[in-house]
Write an enzyme that holds these catalytic residues in place. Structure first.
Site, mmCIF file in Angstrom:
data_model
loop_
_atom_site.group_PDB
_atom_site.id
_atom_site.type_symbol
_atom_site.label_atom_id
_atom_site.label_comp_id
_atom_site.label_asym_id
_atom_site.label_seq_id
_atom_site.Cartn_x
_atom_site.Cartn_y
_atom_site.Cartn_z
ATOM 1 C CE1 TYR A 141 87.001 -94.754 -3.699
ATOM 2 C CE2 TYR A 141 89.287 -94.313 -4.253
ATOM 3 C CZ TYR A 141 87.996 -94.554 -4.646
ATOM 4 O OH TYR A 141 87.685 -94.596 -5.974
ATOM 5 C CE LYS A 191 71.767 -99.404 -3.248
ATOM 6 N NZ LYS A 191 70.593 -99.911 -4.032
ATOM 7 C CG ASP A 223 70.056 -98.200 -7.278
ATOM 8 O OD1 ASP A 223 69.652 -97.165 -6.703
ATOM 9 O OD2 ASP A 223 69.542 -99.320 -7.080
ATOM 10 C CG ASP A 247 86.078 -93.721 -8.639
ATOM 11 O OD1 ASP A 247 86.702 -92.933 -9.376
ATOM 12 O OD2 ASP A 247 86.250 -94.953 -8.655
ATOM 13 C CG ASP A 251 85.406 -92.934 -14.656
ATOM 14 O OD1 ASP A 251 85.909 -91.976 -14.036
ATOM 15 O OD2 ASP A 251 86.074 -93.847 -15.161
HETATM 16 C C1 IPM Z 1 89.928 -90.906 -9.719
HETATM 17 C C2 IPM Z 1 90.741 -92.169 -9.853
HETATM 18 C C3 IPM Z 1 91.336 -92.527 -8.495
HETATM 19 C C4 IPM Z 1 90.187 -92.797 -7.547
HETATM 20 C C5 IPM Z 1 92.346 -93.687 -8.480
HETATM 21 C C6 IPM Z 1 93.493 -93.441 -9.426
HETATM 22 C C7 IPM Z 1 92.833 -93.978 -7.096
HETATM 23 O O1 IPM Z 1 89.960 -93.202 -10.362
HETATM 24 O O2 IPM Z 1 90.495 -89.883 -9.337
HETATM 25 O O3 IPM Z 1 88.737 -90.943 -9.996
HETATM 26 O O4 IPM Z 1 89.643 -93.921 -7.519
HETATM 27 O O5 IPM Z 1 89.818 -91.882 -6.810
HETATM 28 MN MN MN Z 2 87.951 -92.606 -10.933
#
Ligand code: IPM
Ligand code: MN
Length: 370
Positions: A141, A191, A223, A247, A251
């Site tokens: 990032y 990894k 992975d 990240d 999700d």
């Molecule tokens: C999160 C989001 C952010 C990230 C974006 C909006 C920059 O996806 O907080 O997980 O990638 O960190």
């Molecule tokens: Mn995210």
């Protein structure tokens, strides 16, 4: 107690869900006799439109003068042109970096009331309750160089994955400390079969495990962990990993519970204080936000699930202000509202009483006042 909370709703559904958190915080303030002051600021795409930057200096000043930050979401199709340099996401990335919030805590827990909304087979979901600690201010990032250009042989782009020993050590330490208060098992994901940064990560996690000898550390390839999270999620308790893996995996973890709309997060500059006394570290506030994005497809329709944001507000009470009874009251009232069958559309898989963002906010706030 008195607290000054910076409220940055951002774009899309961000302001809609954040508004419900404020109503819930107001109910807490009323019942427990606290005095919360909210100060609003612009961030993300709407700040770009008005001020030409995703994080105006005014917003940063207001954040620095507050005790904690409640954040919504940023981004949307309007600002998605890859040719443009200024991006809404810079708003949150610069906040994380400016506030030194290197440890991002994302819990994954199954509400029994919602078990039917999860796409995962029910027998896999039993006992699932883990926390991902995502490194938040390093890695891909922020690494430099980071750019896209064109030369005679065509277009090129580079991102840089770099970590220092200190950056790894401090976040893995937070994870060990949290693991100590839970099941004493820590999965450190990397990894190392491919990347140097991962080999350094694994080395440092192993070294720290000597100090935290009461915690079992399991090194796992990221992975493989992505697969285990679906096939066998109950093996995890505390997970620690670098920014990008965290990240993606967070999700994925949200799917297990049934909806991305349910997951809160806390971004901290230290381990969660157990005494709740340290409300600011180095003079800077912590930040709390749901892990979902601005969801442009449903923005403005009043149907977004505010629970991820409301649970983030509860984490704020617990970890920035040491208000544990108050945080418990929020969590209990969410639990009760779900048990009473109230649902937003994303968690309505098995029916229930489907309602909008502010109606479910009402149900949750109302149960705190009761
Ligand atoms: C999160 C989001 C952010 C990230 C974006 C909006 C920059 O996806 O907080 O997980 O990638 O960190
Ligand atoms: Mn995210």
């Amino acid at each position: 107690m008195e607290a000054r909370i910076a409220v940055l709703g951002g774009d899309g559904i961000g302001p809609e869900v954040t508004a419900e958190s404020i109503r819930v915080l107001d109910a807490v303030a009323e019942r427990f006799e606290h005095d919360f002051t909210y100060v609003g600021g612009r961030v993300g795409g709407n700040a770009i439109d008005e001020f030409g930057t995703a994080l105006p200096q005014d917003t940063l000043n207001l954040v620095l003068g507050s005790d904690a930050v409640l954040f919504g979401a940023v981004g949307g199709p309007k600002w998605d042109n890859p040719e443009i340099d200024i991006r809404p996401e810079d708003g949150i990335l610069r906040l994380r970096k400016n506030l030194g919030l290197f440890a991002n805590i994302r819990p994954c827990k199954i509400y029994p009331q919602l078990i039917g909304t999860s796409p995962i087979k029910q027998d896999r979901l039993e006992g699932v309750d883990f926390v991902i600690i995502r490194e938040l201010t390093g890695g891909l990032y922020f690494g430099k160089p980071k750019r896209k250009w064109e030369n005679s042989r065509g277009r090129r782009a580079v991102d840089t994955l770099a970590y220092t020993e200190k950056e790894i050590e401090r976040v893995v330490r937070v994870a060990f400390e949290l693991a100590r208060t839970r099941k004493k098992i820590l999965h450190s994901l990397d990894k190392m079969n491919v990347m140097e940064t991962s080999r350094l990560w694994r080395e440092i996690a192993s070294e720290l495990s000597v100090e935290f000898h009461d915690v079992e550390v399991v090194h796992m390839l990221a992975d493989n962990a992505a697969m285990q999270m679906i096939t066998n999620p109950s093996v995890f308790d505390v997970i620690v990993t670098e920014n990008t893996f965290g990240d993606i995996l967070s999700d994925e973890s949200a799917v297990i519970g049934g909806s991305l709309g349910m997951i809160p997060s806390a971004s901290l500059a230290s381990s969660p204080p157990t005494d709740g006394k340290k409300r600011r570290r180095g003079g800077k506030p912590a930040l709390y936000e749901p892990i979902h994005g601005s969801a442009p497809d449903i923005a403005g329709r009043g149907i977004a699930n505010p629970i991820g944001s409301i649970l983030s507000a509860s984490m704020m009470l617990r970890w920035s202000f040491g208000l544990h009874e108050e945080a418990d009251a929020i969590e209990t009232s969410i639990n009760n509202a779900l048990s009473d069958g109230y649902r937003t559309v994303d968690i309505a898989g098995d029916g229930g009483n489907v309602m909008g963002t502010s109606q479910i906010g009402d149900m949750i706030a109302g149960r705190i006042r009761m």
